[in-house]
Scaffold this motif. Structure first.
Motif, mmCIF file in Angstrom:
data_model
loop_
_atom_site.group_PDB
_atom_site.id
_atom_site.type_symbol
_atom_site.label_atom_id
_atom_site.label_comp_id
_atom_site.label_asym_id
_atom_site.label_seq_id
_atom_site.Cartn_x
_atom_site.Cartn_y
_atom_site.Cartn_z
ATOM 1 N N ASP A 9 -45.477 -8.413 82.266
ATOM 2 C CA ASP A 9 -44.440 -8.593 83.279
ATOM 3 C C ASP A 9 -43.643 -7.301 83.366
ATOM 4 O OD1 ASP A 9 -45.124 -11.276 83.747
ATOM 5 O OD2 ASP A 9 -43.914 -11.923 82.034
ATOM 6 N N PHE A 10 -43.191 -6.965 84.589
ATOM 7 C CA PHE A 10 -42.523 -5.686 84.812
ATOM 8 C C PHE A 10 -41.184 -5.872 85.511
ATOM 9 C CE2 PHE A 10 -47.079 -4.922 84.923
ATOM 10 C CZ PHE A 10 -47.212 -3.871 84.033
ATOM 11 N N LYS A 11 -40.241 -5.025 85.157
ATOM 12 C CA LYS A 11 -38.987 -4.876 85.885
ATOM 13 C C LYS A 11 -38.733 -3.385 86.041
ATOM 14 C CE LYS A 11 -36.704 -9.094 84.286
ATOM 15 N NZ LYS A 11 -35.542 -9.651 83.578
ATOM 16 N N ILE A 12 -38.252 -2.995 87.227
ATOM 17 C CA ILE A 12 -37.921 -1.593 87.476
ATOM 18 C C ILE A 12 -36.450 -1.516 87.840
ATOM 19 C CG2 ILE A 12 -38.356 0.456 88.891
ATOM 20 C CD1 ILE A 12 -41.205 -0.547 89.295
ATOM 21 N N TYR A 13 -35.751 -0.620 87.156
ATOM 22 C CA TYR A 13 -34.320 -0.407 87.391
ATOM 23 C C TYR A 13 -34.115 1.002 87.937
ATOM 24 C CZ TYR A 13 -33.821 -4.463 84.336
ATOM 25 O OH TYR A 13 -33.913 -5.717 83.783
ATOM 26 N N LYS A 14 -33.202 1.105 88.887
ATOM 27 C CA LYS A 14 -32.887 2.398 89.491
ATOM 28 C C LYS A 14 -31.439 2.741 89.178
ATOM 29 C CE LYS A 14 -32.504 4.653 94.007
ATOM 30 N NZ LYS A 14 -32.673 4.466 95.459
ATOM 31 N N MET A 15 -31.234 3.985 88.726
ATOM 32 C CA MET A 15 -29.884 4.435 88.434
ATOM 33 C C MET A 15 -29.207 4.867 89.720
ATOM 34 S SD MET A 15 -28.640 7.465 85.831
ATOM 35 C CE MET A 15 -28.963 8.799 86.987
ATOM 36 N N VAL A 35 -38.168 13.511 80.530
ATOM 37 C CA VAL A 35 -38.702 14.153 81.720
ATOM 38 C C VAL A 35 -37.895 15.425 81.951
ATOM 39 C CG1 VAL A 35 -39.019 13.965 84.217
ATOM 40 C CG2 VAL A 35 -39.434 11.977 82.768
ATOM 41 N N TYR A 36 -38.587 16.488 82.295
ATOM 42 C CA TYR A 36 -37.932 17.757 82.588
ATOM 43 C C TYR A 36 -38.171 18.083 84.063
ATOM 44 C CZ TYR A 36 -36.751 22.724 82.165
ATOM 45 O OH TYR A 36 -36.200 23.961 82.316
ATOM 46 N N LYS A 37 -37.093 18.181 84.847
ATOM 47 C CA LYS A 37 -37.226 18.428 86.283
ATOM 48 C C LYS A 37 -36.006 19.195 86.773
ATOM 49 C CE LYS A 37 -38.015 16.010 90.682
ATOM 50 N NZ LYS A 37 -36.995 16.680 91.464
ATOM 51 N N ASP A 38 -36.257 20.256 87.548
ATOM 52 C CA ASP A 38 -35.181 21.057 88.143
ATOM 53 C C ASP A 38 -34.164 21.502 87.092
ATOM 54 O OD1 ASP A 38 -36.375 20.682 90.619
ATOM 55 O OD2 ASP A 38 -35.202 18.892 91.046
ATOM 56 N N HIS A 39 -34.653 22.032 85.976
ATOM 57 C CA HIS A 39 -33.819 22.548 84.874
ATOM 58 C C HIS A 39 -33.001 21.469 84.174
ATOM 59 C CE1 HIS A 39 -34.889 26.588 86.061
ATOM 60 N NE2 HIS A 39 -34.482 26.327 87.284
ATOM 61 N N VAL A 89 -39.538 12.441 93.082
ATOM 62 C CA VAL A 89 -39.426 13.713 93.798
ATOM 63 C C VAL A 89 -38.034 13.862 94.398
ATOM 64 C CG1 VAL A 89 -40.311 15.038 95.751
ATOM 65 C CG2 VAL A 89 -41.895 13.785 94.283
ATOM 66 N N ASP A 90 -37.448 12.757 94.850
ATOM 67 C CA ASP A 90 -36.102 12.788 95.438
ATOM 68 C C ASP A 90 -34.997 12.840 94.389
ATOM 69 O OD1 ASP A 90 -37.159 12.679 97.987
ATOM 70 O OD2 ASP A 90 -37.148 10.489 98.039
ATOM 71 N N GLY A 91 -35.355 12.767 93.091
ATOM 72 C CA GLY A 91 -34.353 12.835 92.036
ATOM 73 C C GLY A 91 -33.834 11.498 91.563
ATOM 74 N N ASP A 92 -34.403 10.384 92.060
ATOM 75 C CA ASP A 92 -33.993 9.066 91.587
ATOM 76 C C ASP A 92 -34.542 8.839 90.181
ATOM 77 O OD1 ASP A 92 -32.676 8.343 93.963
ATOM 78 O OD2 ASP A 92 -34.560 7.678 94.875
ATOM 79 N N VAL A 93 -33.722 8.236 89.318
ATOM 80 C CA VAL A 93 -34.137 7.934 87.951
ATOM 81 C C VAL A 93 -34.489 6.451 87.873
ATOM 82 C CG1 VAL A 93 -33.491 7.961 85.522
ATOM 83 C CG2 VAL A 93 -32.606 9.727 87.061
#
Length: 198
Positions: A175-181, A88-92, A156-160
Motif C-alpha cells: 500500500d502506498f501514500k504520497i505526501y507533498k511538502m 537527493v542532491y539538486k540545484d546545489h 523537476v519543478d522542485g516539489d519534495v
C-alpha cells in the motif's frame, strides 16, 4: 567502491556503473578509520555527484563533481548525517531525510549551510520491520513480517515528495501514500495520493 593500500592507510574510492562499466575516480585520502558510512548521490544524466563519508562520530567530509579536495563537515554543520537514510542532491541543495525530519542544506560555498528543516511526523514510518516470527509450514520467513519503506523524491519543478509504502504481515501487496511538502516557508505536508488494497 574502493581500493586500499595497507602500508599507508591510503584509500582510492571510485564510482562504478555496473551496467556500462563507466568509472568515476574520486580523490584519494588517508585515514585510520577507513570509509565509514559513505553516502552517495549521482545524477544519471549529468553525472553530477555528491559523496559524504564519516571520519568518526563527530566529523565527516564531502566531495562533489569538480571539487579538488574533500571538504570537511562537522556535526554542527550537518547534524542529520548520522540518521540520514535517503538523500537527493539538486540545484546545489542536499535534501536529507531521516525518521524525524527533512533537512535541506545548501552546498554552494566551501561549507554547507542548513537552510530549512521540517518535521516528517505522520509521513514516515519509523519502524522498518515489525511482526511476530513463527513457524507456519512452507510460508517463507520474510512473509511473516510487515515491511515499511520511506523514499524521497525532488521533482523537476522542485516539489519534495515522500513515498510511504507498507506491506502488511502475510501479504504480497504493498500500500502506498504520497505526501507533498508545501513551500520552503510552509510547515505542512499534504497527502496527494493513496493506494490501499481493500
Amino acid at each position: 567502491m574502493i581500493t586500499y593500500t595497507e602500508e599507508v592507510y591510503l584509500y582510492n574510492p571510485y564510482i562504478l556503473d555496473l551496467l556500462t562499466r563507466e568509472r568515476i575516480n574520486l580523490l584519494s585520502f588517508e585515514s585510520d578509520y577507513g570509509f565509514i558510512s559513505p553516502v552517495l548521490w549521482i545524477d544519471e544524466k549529468t553525472k553530477d555527484y555528491l559523496v559524504v563519508r564519516m571520519f568518526n562520530e563527530e566529523n565527516a567530509v564531502s566531495i562533489r563533481k569538480g571539487d579538488n579536495s574533500w571538504k570537511p563537515i562537522t556535526q554542527l554543520q550537518f547534524p542529520c548525517i548520522y540518521e540520514c537514510y535517503n538523500m537527493v542532491y539538486k540545484d546545489h541543495k542536499l535534501y536529507c531525510l531521516d525518521h524525524y525530519n527533512l533537512t535541506i542544506f545548501y552546498f554552494s560555498g566551501h561549507v554547507p549551510s542548513q537552510v530549512f528543516e521540517i518535521s516528517v511526523d505522520g509521513c514516515v514510518n519509523r519502524t522498518t520491520v515489525a511482526g511476530a516470527i513463527r513457524h507456519l509450514g512452507t510460508i517463507p520467513c520474510k512473509r511473516y513480517l510487515a515491511c515499511y519503506k520511506n523514499s524521497m523524491v525532488v521533482t523537476v519543478d522542485g516539489d519534495v515528495l515522500i513515498l510511504n509504502s507498507v506491506r502488511e504481515s502475510m501479504s504480497y501487496i504493498w500500500d502506498f501514500k504520497i505526501y507533498k511538502m508545501g513551500s520552503l516557508t510552509g510547515s505542512k505536508w499534504e497527502e496527494i495520493f493513496v493506494r490501499k488494497d481493500d
